[in-house]
Design a protein around this motif. Structure first.
Motif, PDB file in Angstrom:
ATOM      1  N   TYR A  35     -55.436  54.748 -63.188  1.00  0.00           N
ATOM      2  CA  TYR A  35     -55.500  53.625 -62.874  1.00  0.00           C
ATOM      3  C   TYR A  35     -57.518  53.213 -63.734  1.00  0.00           C
ATOM      4  O   TYR A  35     -57.478  53.842 -64.336  1.00  0.00           O
ATOM      5  CB  TYR A  35     -56.141  53.921 -61.691  1.00  0.00           C
ATOM      6  N   SER A  37     -59.561  50.270 -63.175  1.00  0.00           N
ATOM      7  CA  SER A  37     -60.858  48.802 -62.548  1.00  0.00           C
ATOM      8  C   SER A  37     -60.743  47.598 -63.039  1.00  0.00           C
ATOM      9  O   SER A  37     -60.031  47.564 -64.206  1.00  0.00           O
ATOM     10  CB  SER A  37     -62.244  49.310 -61.901  1.00  0.00           C
ATOM     11  N   THR A  38     -61.260  46.564 -62.354  1.00  0.00           N
ATOM     12  CA  THR A  38     -61.235  44.982 -63.244  1.00  0.00           C
ATOM     13  C   THR A  38     -62.068  45.508 -63.944  1.00  0.00           C
ATOM     14  O   THR A  38     -61.520  44.455 -65.263  1.00  0.00           O
ATOM     15  CB  THR A  38     -61.702  44.128 -62.113  1.00  0.00           C
ATOM     16  N   LYS A  62     -48.124  47.179 -61.609  1.00  0.00           N
ATOM     17  CA  LYS A  62     -49.350  47.357 -60.454  1.00  0.00           C
ATOM     18  C   LYS A  62     -49.126  48.633 -59.217  1.00  0.00           C
ATOM     19  O   LYS A  62     -47.559  49.003 -58.993  1.00  0.00           O
ATOM     20  CB  LYS A  62     -49.103  45.800 -59.250  1.00  0.00           C
ATOM     21  N   ASN A  63     -49.449  48.900 -58.792  1.00  0.00           N
ATOM     22  CA  ASN A  63     -49.077  49.977 -58.219  1.00  0.00           C
ATOM     23  C   ASN A  63     -50.067  50.180 -56.651  1.00  0.00           C
ATOM     24  O   ASN A  63     -51.307  50.635 -56.577  1.00  0.00           O
ATOM     25  CB  ASN A  63     -49.184  51.925 -58.798  1.00  0.00           C
ATOM     26  N   GLY A  64     -48.986  49.740 -55.754  1.00  0.00           N
ATOM     27  CA  GLY A  64     -49.659  49.123 -54.173  1.00  0.00           C
ATOM     28  C   GLY A  64     -51.092  48.503 -54.437  1.00  0.00           C
ATOM     29  O   GLY A  64     -50.693  46.992 -54.935  1.00  0.00           O
ATOM     30  N   TYR A  65     -52.068  49.059 -53.875  1.00  0.00           N
ATOM     31  CA  TYR A  65     -53.192  47.825 -54.332  1.00  0.00           C
ATOM     32  C   TYR A  65     -53.599  48.263 -55.981  1.00  0.00           C
ATOM     33  O   TYR A  65     -54.513  46.963 -56.096  1.00  0.00           O
ATOM     34  CB  TYR A  65     -54.129  47.414 -53.340  1.00  0.00           C
ATOM     35  N   LYS A  66     -53.229  48.998 -57.177  1.00  0.00           N
ATOM     36  CA  LYS A  66     -54.338  49.538 -58.239  1.00  0.00           C
ATOM     37  C   LYS A  66     -52.987  49.020 -59.250  1.00  0.00           C
ATOM     38  O   LYS A  66     -51.691  48.909 -58.908  1.00  0.00           O
ATOM     39  CB  LYS A  66     -54.807  50.688 -57.851  1.00  0.00           C
ATOM     40  N   TYR A  67     -53.922  48.664 -60.110  1.00  0.00           N
ATOM     41  CA  TYR A  67     -53.422  48.361 -61.758  1.00  0.00           C
ATOM     42  C   TYR A  67     -53.266  50.234 -62.148  1.00  0.00           C
ATOM     43  O   TYR A  67     -54.166  50.840 -62.476  1.00  0.00           O
ATOM     44  CB  TYR A  67     -54.140  47.460 -62.215  1.00  0.00           C
TER      45      TYR A  67
END
Length: 126
Positions: A35, A37-38, A62-67
């Protein structure tokens, strides 16, 4: 200078010198999520000389709301897109995500030291 790293709250230590003899088991093996973060996306994109959008399209999913960073499948194994087999290292080491920086001191492994030892030869009992 000692290569032994200890972290409060963990009942094991890590010998960082083991990385040179390991086949990057933390970067290869079973499929998993890396994972970002921005802020990490921007940092890595800048590090490799891509604009953020191009980096995201080429290296993330993208996995759910995460990258997560994409993996390559080599035979039956998976490896991080930024793992280099020739040098046995990370091509974005200086800009690697926090998840990579903090390994092997993840909360998940606090009660799973035996599992961690199978993945990482640098783990030393406290």
């Amino acid at each position: 200078m000692s290569n032994i790293i200890k972290k409060e709250g963990y009942n094991y230590s890590f010998d960082a010198s083991a990385c040179s003899a390991c086949s990057a088991r933390c970067c290869t093996g079973e499929s998993g999520y890396i994972y970002v973060s921005t802020q990490e996306i921007e940092k890595i994109a800048n590090f490799i000389g891509l604009d953020t959008e191009e980096f995201m399209q080429k290296y993330l999913y993208k996995n759910g709301y995460k990258y997560s960073i994409k993996e390559r499948k080599i035979g039956e194994s998976y490896e991080c897109a930024f793992y280099d087999r020739v040098s046995n290292g990370c091509t974005i080491y200086e800009a690697r995500p926090t998840q990579c920086i903090t390994f092997p001191f993840w909360d998940y492994f606090k009660d799973r030291v035996d599992e961690l030892k199978l993945e990482c030869p640098g783990i030393i009992d406290a």
